[in-house]
Design an enzyme around this catalytic site. Structure first.
Site, PDB file in Angstrom:
ATOM      1  N   ASP A   9      -2.119   4.329   2.853  1.00 54.76           N
ATOM      2  CA  ASP A   9      -1.487   3.118   2.333  1.00 54.76           C
ATOM      3  C   ASP A   9      -2.478   2.347   1.452  1.00 54.76           C
ATOM      4  O   ASP A   9      -3.694   2.521   1.579  1.00 54.76           O
ATOM      5  CB  ASP A   9      -1.062   2.263   3.541  1.00 54.76           C
ATOM      6  N   ASP A  11      -1.992  -1.540   0.352  1.00 55.65           N
ATOM      7  CA  ASP A  11      -2.139  -2.959   0.701  1.00 55.65           C
ATOM      8  C   ASP A  11      -2.591  -3.162   2.142  1.00 55.65           C
ATOM      9  O   ASP A  11      -1.939  -2.696   3.083  1.00 55.65           O
ATOM     10  CB  ASP A  11      -0.812  -3.695   0.458  1.00 55.65           C
ATOM     11  N   ASP A 136      -1.312  -0.083   7.813  1.00 58.21           N
ATOM     12  CA  ASP A 136      -1.456  -1.269   8.665  1.00 58.21           C
ATOM     13  C   ASP A 136      -0.115  -1.731   9.245  1.00 58.21           C
ATOM     14  O   ASP A 136      -0.096  -2.643  10.071  1.00 58.21           O
ATOM     15  CB  ASP A 136      -2.088  -2.433   7.881  1.00 58.21           C
TER      16      ASP A 136
END
Ligand SMILES: [Mg+2]
Length: 196
Positions: A9, A11, A136
């Site tokens: 990922d 961000d 996250d």
């Protein structure tokens, strides 16, 4: 031997999106909100409801995703991981379509050794076909077919469902032997890690 595939990922996994969001929020409202104040939740859930449109508008700015700080060791560890795994950058970009170009430029600038053929702009990340996803957001890991690895951020601290890495040194330790991470948190090891 076929390399295992890791999706990564962007961000709040590769780059400090929350940090930039918070800085712009503080500047706009003349306040000094600290991350510790919204530990356990999203900034969106912490701010007064009337401030949420500003948060959305901020992420819709063309330059928002361009200058996000890259997390320490992320570049070095990704370069090392790529020697042993197939690496794909998988970002849920559809929420903010204005981010497409700036995310592309960010990746070209920070991780030029990862080909644009390995960028995946997603809506639903359950479409990803990979052995691992480092992310996250637990909800993306819930729908991922492979092994999810949760990148610790303030909003996900209560989740206990996935192996957790708190920074890129722990990513290195998780996926590669001989990494520099200290194993204070007892990070579980991937079952079949390649040997250097
Ligand atoms: Mg993320």
């Amino acid at each position: 031997m076929k390399k295992q595939r890791i999706c990564v990922d962007m961000d709040d996994t590769m780059c400090d999106t929350v940090g930039e969001h918070l800085a712009r929020y503080n500047a706009e409202h003349g306040v000094n909100v600290l991350r510790e104040q919204f530990h356990g939740q999203w900034l969106w859930d912490f701010v007064p409801e009337e401030h949420r449109p500003f948060l959305k508008k901020t992420m819709s700015c063309d330059d928002f995703f361009e200058d996000l700080d890259v997390f320490p060791h992320a570049v070095r560890v990704l370069e090392r991981l790529q020697q042993h795994y197939e690496i794909y950058i998988a970002t849920a970009a559809m929420i903010f379509p204005n981010s497409f170009a700036s995310k592309y430029r960010w990746l070209q600038r920070h991780v030029p050794f990862i080909s644009s053929d390995q960028y995946v702009y997603c809506g639903d990340k359950s479409i990803l076909h990979a052995d691992y996803l480092i992310d996250d957001i637990p909800g993306y890991l819930d729908r991922f077919m492979g092994q999810g690895v949760l990148f610790t951020q303030g909003h996900n601290v209560s989740n206990t469902k996935y192996p957790r890495v708190k920074d890129w040194l722990e990513v290195e330790e998780y996926f590669l032997p001989g990494g520099k991470a200290r194993t204070e948190s007892g990070v579980p090891r991937a079952e079949e890690r390649p040997q250097d």
